[in-house]
Design an enzyme around this catalytic site. Sequence first.
Site: not given
Length: 333
Positions: A56, A80, A119-121, A146, A148, A150, A185, A188-190, A202
């Site tokens: 960890d 993430s 991240t851009d988030e 998430y 916040a 980051k 995600k 890859p899920r689709q 979607l």
Amino acid sequence: MRTMLVTGGAGFIGANFVHLTRSRHPEDHIIVLDKLTYAGNRDSLAGAEVEFLEGDVCDAALVDAAVSRADAVIHFAAESHNDNSLRDPRPFVDTNVVGTFTILEAVRRHETRLHHISTDEVFGDLALDDPARFTETTPYQPSSPYSATKAGSDHLVRAWVRSFGVTATISNCSNNYGPYQHIEKFIPRQITNILDGRTPKLYGTGEQVRDWIHVDDHNAAVHLILEQGRIGETYNIGADNDHVDNKRVMELICELMDAPGYEHVADRPGHDQRYAMDSTKLRTELGWAPRYTDTDTGMRAGLEQTIAWYRDNEAWWRPAKEQVEAGYAERGQ
């Protein structure tokens, strides 16, 4: 020969970084530190010669011992997934905030070079009709636990650079796609839904826009920043795919995989509308440019490569598929 410590190196972006590093710098010694949570997979490092430490990033003694042997630390380790942060924020505080603090204290003691992956988030989101893009000076407005946490980790890195002289850089990157990404995600899920004979799903109307970037382009930028970036600086990484909404990405996947169609499912609470990165600083200062850009050429090629990887590596994703889909079904997604 360098010794490089990669935290979260069994995760999606970290594992791809390890493979890229091994191909570019076969002489380097790579230490991977990963907790191997559900999103970390030891098999993602198959074929890459590394020293693997299971643990960890909040374990101060373990982190200190690893950092003491490293010339550089690349800090990918993070919780993430936005949906998971809405259900249980605590692991995000632990890993993203406390873990980054632990890394910072270790690199401070040992005067080790650090690059922190963000991240851009952290910037929040933009309206769909807003032509603006996020720059390195855009104020932070995170909208989930998430993002916040980051944002908090970014602020810690900047404070340790200014207060203690830590030699660190930061990069904020847009949404990644590519091999080894967990099948919870979107992309890859689709892909795995179609490979599995399921109908792809979607969120909502699919109008949300993400500046999708192939993971290899992201990691090429990280290498460049690590080698040439100015200490204390932040660099945005984006592929200029910020005109591509999730509906278009879904249509491309269906087209490339000859899928008959998709279905709309319940949207995610607080789903950000649009992310768009201005990577001018990275491009002009360091000469970086993405390989997979523009939806009808580069991103199509990137998706073709990604689809081929999941098709050829069913043994990697198959064990998690039923559990992931069962969880989404419970939430009507």
